[in-house]
Design an enzyme around this catalytic site. Structure first.
Site, short mmCIF file in Angstrom:
data_model
loop_
_atom_site.label_atom_id
_atom_site.label_comp_id
_atom_site.label_asym_id
_atom_site.label_seq_id
_atom_site.Cartn_x
_atom_site.Cartn_y
_atom_site.Cartn_z
N LYS A 194 -1.11 8.79 -0.92
CA LYS A 194 -1.32 7.38 -1.66
C LYS A 194 -2.55 6.82 -1.32
O LYS A 194 -2.80 6.61 -0.07
CB LYS A 194 -0.05 6.67 -1.21
CG LYS A 194 -0.08 5.21 -1.83
CD LYS A 194 1.00 4.42 -1.40
CE LYS A 194 0.99 3.05 -2.23
NZ LYS A 194 2.02 2.11 -1.91
N LYS A 247 -0.62 9.49 -5.91
CA LYS A 247 -0.51 8.10 -6.41
C LYS A 247 -2.05 7.28 -6.04
O LYS A 247 -2.44 7.46 -4.80
CB LYS A 247 0.49 7.17 -5.87
CG LYS A 247 0.63 5.85 -6.29
CD LYS A 247 1.77 5.08 -5.51
CE LYS A 247 1.66 3.64 -5.72
NZ LYS A 247 2.45 3.07 -5.09
C1 PBG Z 1 4.26 -0.75 -2.12
C2 PBG Z 1 4.05 -0.13 -3.52
C3 PBG Z 1 2.93 -0.27 -4.14
C4 PBG Z 1 3.12 0.24 -5.30
C5 PBG Z 1 4.29 1.00 -5.28
N1 PBG Z 1 5.02 0.86 -3.90
C6 PBG Z 1 1.64 -1.45 -4.05
C7 PBG Z 1 0.96 -1.15 -2.86
O1 PBG Z 1 0.79 -0.05 -2.15
O2 PBG Z 1 0.38 -2.23 -2.56
C8 PBG Z 1 2.22 0.33 -6.48
C9 PBG Z 1 2.84 0.75 -7.85
C10 PBG Z 1 2.05 0.62 -9.18
O3 PBG Z 1 0.89 0.03 -8.99
O4 PBG Z 1 2.46 0.72 -10.17
N2 PBG Z 1 4.38 -0.25 -0.96
#
Ligand code: PBG
Length: 324
Positions: A194, A247
C-alpha cells in the site's frame, strides 16, 4: 508475410474468441461506505455515483448487487468526529453502529463475503492509522488496538479482515490474535503493498478521515519503490495472509504483476477512490468516454495479474455488461 496478427482482429467474433482477459462479477469486490442512522444517503462529492448509506439502505444495495452477481463487499464506517479519539476505542466497542451493522448484514446475507477494514484512521482523532505520540506513529502499541478491532469485527460474523494500516508485523499479530480468540476461519486480505498515494483523496473525503497533521509516509510505501513490495509480500506470506493486495492499482500494474509472478496466493488490486474520480470527472467534462475508460482500466488490472479487484465501478460495470 506469413504472420499477419491483424487477421485475429478482423471481426468482433475472432476478437472475442481470442480475447485473453474478461472481467466478470467473480473478480469484483464492491467497497461500501456505512452511515449511522436510518434512511440516510449522501453522495460523496468527489465520487459521483457513490453514496454513503445507512444500514437499511445498504441492505437494499447489497441485495441489488448480489442480483448482479457481486459476491464480495468491503464495508467502511463513516465515523462522527465526536466518536473519534486518540486510541480509536469505538473501533472495538461492540455496541458501535458499524459492528452492529456488520452483524445484521451477515444475518441477512450469510452467503456474501463480507470484508472489513482494520485500521485506526476512521476512528482516530489524529486521522492516522496508528497511535500518535509526540508526532510519531507507534507501531507495536498500535498492533494491540488492531487486534481488538479485528476480534470485535470477527465476532460479528464477517468473513475476512482487510488490515490497511501498514504497521510492521500486523498480519502475524492479527493471525495469532484471531486464532487465539477462536476465529481461525476468518481470512486476512492484507494490504501488502500500500503506497503513500495522492489517489486516496476522495476516500478521505468520504470518511472525513484525512490526517490532522503530516502525511502517511512513515508507514505507507514510497511510490518510487518496486522491490520493497516483494519484502512486504514475503512477510505477509510468512505471517499467514490469505490474499495479497496492491493499492492503488492503475499506476501500480508493475507491482501487481510482480506479486502475481512471485506468489501463489490470490492477488487483489484496489482500484482506489482517486482512480474512480479521475475517470468520472473526465467523463463529465466530455474529455473521455468514461464507460470505455472504466472497462479498459478494469481489464488492464486483471491482465496485469489481479485475481480480484476492489472497485467503486463494480456495480456499474455489471449493470453496463450484465456479465457474470
Ligand atoms: C484507511 C484506508 C484508506 C483507503 C482504504 N483504507 C485511506 C488511507 O490509507 O488514507 C483508501 C481507499 C480509496 O482511496 O479508495 N486505512
Amino acid at each position: 508475410m506469413e504472420r499477419r496478427p491483424r487477421r485475429n482482429r478482423a471481426s468482433k467474433a475472432i476478437r472475442d474468441l481470442s480475447q485473453e482477459t474478461l472481467v466478470t462479477a467473480n473478480d469484483l469486490i464492491f467497497p461500501l461506505f456505512l452511515l449511522e442512522g436510518t434512511n440516510q444517503k449522501t453522495e460523496v462529492a468527489s465520487m459521483p455515483g457513490i453514496f454513503r448509506l445507512s444500514l437499511d439502505l445498504m441492505l437494499k444495495e447489497i441485495e441489488e448487487c448480489m442480483k448482479l452477481g457481486i459476491q464480495a463487499f468491503d464495508i467502511f464506517p463513516v465515523v462522527e468526529e465526536s466518536h473519534k479519539n486518540q486510541m480509536a476505542t469505538k473501533s472495538h466497542d461492540s455496541s458501535f453502529f458499524y459492528l452492529q451493522a456488520l452483524k445484521k448484514i451477515k444475518e441477512e446475507f450469510p452467503e456474501a463475503l463480507i470484508i472489513t477494514d482494520v485500521a485506526m484512521d476512521p476512528y482516530s482523532s489524529d486521522g492516522h492509522d496508528g497511535i500518535v505520540r509526540d508526532g510519531k506513529i507507534l507501531n507495536d502499541e498500535t498492533l494491540e488496538v488492531l487486534a481488538k478491532m479485528a476480534i470485535a469485527q470477527a465476532e460479528t460474523g464477517i468473513d475476512m479482515i482487510g488490515p490497511s494500516d501498514m504497521m510492521d508485523g500486523r498480519v502475524g499479530f492479527l493471525r495469532d490474535s484471531l486464532d487465539d480468540a477462536g476465529f481461525s476461519n476468518v481470512g486476512i486480505m492484507s494490504y501488502t503493498a500500500k503506497y503513500a498515494s495522492s489517489f486516496y483523496g476522495p476516500f478521505r473525503d468520504a470518511l472525513d478521515s484525512a490526517p490532522k497533521f503530516g502525511d502517511k509516509k512513515t508507514y505507507q510505501m514510497n511510490p518510487a519503490n518496486r522491490k520493497e513490495a516483494l519484502i512486504e509480500a514475503e512477510l505477509d506470506y510468512i505471517e499467514g495472509a490469505d490474499v495479497l493486495m496492491v493499492k492503488p492499482a492503475m499506476v501500480y500494474l508493475d507491482i501487481i504483476s510482480d506479486l502475481k509472478a512471485n506468489y501463489d496466493l490470490p492477488i487483489a488490486a484496489y482500484n482506489v477512490s482517486g482512480e474512480y474520480s479521475m475517470i468520472k470527472a473526465a467523463g463529465l467534462k466530455g474529455w473521455l468516454d468514461a464507460d470505455r475508460t472504466r472497462d479498459e482500466t478494469l481489464t488492464a488490472i486483471k491482465r496485469a495479474g489481479a485475481d480480484m479487484i476492489l472497485t467503486y465501478f463494480a456495480k456499474e460495470y455489471l449493470v453496463a455488461h450484465r456479465v457474470k
